[in-house]
Design an enzyme around this catalytic site. Structure first.
Site: not given
Length: 430
Positions: A55, A58
């Site tokens: 991600c 993230c």
């Protein structure tokens, strides 16, 4: 006998080692299914980042958490930061309803609350301090009042009770602690009264620092009326609608007056927002919001508002699937907009409306963000199974060796493409 004793001791040794490694030392803890419950029980306040290694959001969030961790762990009431690879440890992801990445949750004495605040290190620190603050802060001087307002920051509304007893708002402060700061001022000067624009006590003042807004409540100081005032002032007079603010509206039962503009930053938009504030102050039974097509086109199109729509446009939204157009007030012209806004509200209250349902192709993307990525995965899986069955049936019908590989490759690539799209859609915006 010796073997049994060793077997009994091993879990205890593991527990001790795990507990020693879970210390508030200013670093982000890496949790998994073996030590997660231990960490939640070991710390009164712990912020957990449920992330996925692939991600992008993230990856950008991670250094911000690393920077914030030392400051938060050094507070009088320490807040520990931890992270969990939710893509790998799926049991934890299911248990805490993780449907996108990154998802942040604050565990307060073991009870999880989704974190919806800022994600830059300095702002994150200021925001999280709220979770360890007392329900009601008692202020005993002008400087204490100023310091409280400054320390509270711009992300929550602030309520200050001047001349109020702490017990009068303690229960409401506990109820709305996650949404606002609460305090009572026991001692203050006339300069403070002038500064906060109230002329008698008791008075409850609400502040929205980031919107430069203030409201004053002089009573009656009964729970019902106090709570109405607090609920009505949890939002600014006119709320900018975006992915974050939309979440804050889910618990509010009022209808939403939505105004669509082309671009929120244009002077013409700022002018109409100013007029909406005047209307909002006289219509506290409604929530007023605005959104620019340039800022969030996917959302505005679900209300049939796009670049080709005559703007500004106003509707009344129930916060779910239905909204209302007011007959004769489909748009706001350039001249005398204040009168047109008043006419729109009068038309709505008189029932001169047309009920509509949210529609438009882009609404699917909006729905996906609400129903959760695991539901989307299930849909993709079902579609993939249907495509495979269809491919097998075609293989049975056609002569062997004619087109079977090509069809199999096409089905496989379709599934792969769908899955990769869903993974991307599961990322949450910073």
């Amino acid at each position: 006998m010796l073997l049994c004793s060793l077997v009994a001791i091993i879990p205890l040794l593991y527990s001790v080692d795990a507990e020693q490694s879970l210390s508030a030392n200013g670093k982000v803890l890496e949790l998994d299914e073996s030590n997660f419950d231990l960490a939640i029980s070991a710390f009164d306040f712990i912020l957990v980042d449920f992330y996925a290694p692939w991600c992008g959001h993230c990856k950008r969030l991670s250094p911000q958490l690393d920077e914030a961790a030392p400051t938060l762990s050094s507070l009088k009431e320490p807040i520990v930061i931890a992270k969990v690879n939710a893509d790998k440890f799926t049991r934890l992801a299911r248990k805490y309803d993780i449907d996108g990445f990154p998802t942040l949750k604050v565990f307060m004495h073991g009870v999880p609350v989704e974190y919806k605040g800022p994600r830059k290190a300095d702002l994150l620190v200021r925001y999280l301090k709220k979770f360890v603050a007392p329900d009601v802060s008692v202020l005993d001087s002008d400087s204490a009042i100023s310091n409280f307002v400054e320390a509270s920051g711009p992300h929550f509304p602030i309520f200050i009770g001047f001349g109020l007893n702490e017990s009068m708002i303690s229960k409401l402060a506990e109820k709305y602690k996650k949404k606002a700061w609460f305090s009572v001022a026991k001692d203050f000067s006339e300069d403070i009264m002038v500064s906060y624009d109230f002329d008698k006590v008791p008075a409850l003042v609400s502040l929205h620092p980031s919107y430069n807004e203030q409201s004053i409540f002089y009573g009656p100081f009964e729970v019902e009326f106090l709570e109405d005032f607090i609920k009505q002032n949890l939002f600014p007079l006119v709320l900018p609608i975006n992915q974050d603010t939309l979440k804050t509206l889910k618990d509010d039962e009022r209808k939403i007056v939505l105004t669509f503009v082309e671009d929120e930053t244009e002077e013409s938009s700022k002018k109409i927002i100013k007029l909406l504030k005047a209307a909002a102050s006289a219509n506290r039974d409604l929530v007023f919001g605005y959104v620019g097509i340039k800022q969030w086109e996917d959302f505005t199109e679900t209300f049939e508002a796009n670049k080709k729509t005559p703007l500004p446009k106003m509707v009344i939204w129930d916060g779910d699937e239905e909204y209302f157009s007011v007959i004769g007030s489909e748009r706001i012209d350039e001249e005398d907009q204040a009168t047109q806004i008043s006419r729109f509200l009068e038309g709505y209250k008189e029932g001169k409306t047309i009920k509509k349902r949210i529609s438009g192709p882009s609404f699917l993307g909006f729905i996906n963000s609400l129903i959760g990525i695991r539901t989307v995965y299930m849909i993709v899986f079902i579609v993939a199974v249907v495509m495979i069955i269809q491919t097998i049936n075609k293989d049975d019908e056609e002569p062997p060796g004619v087109g079977t590989r090509e069809q199999g490759d096409n089905a496989s690539s379709s599934v792969s493409e769908a899955e990769s799209k869903e993974y991307r859609s599961g990322e949450k915006e910073d």
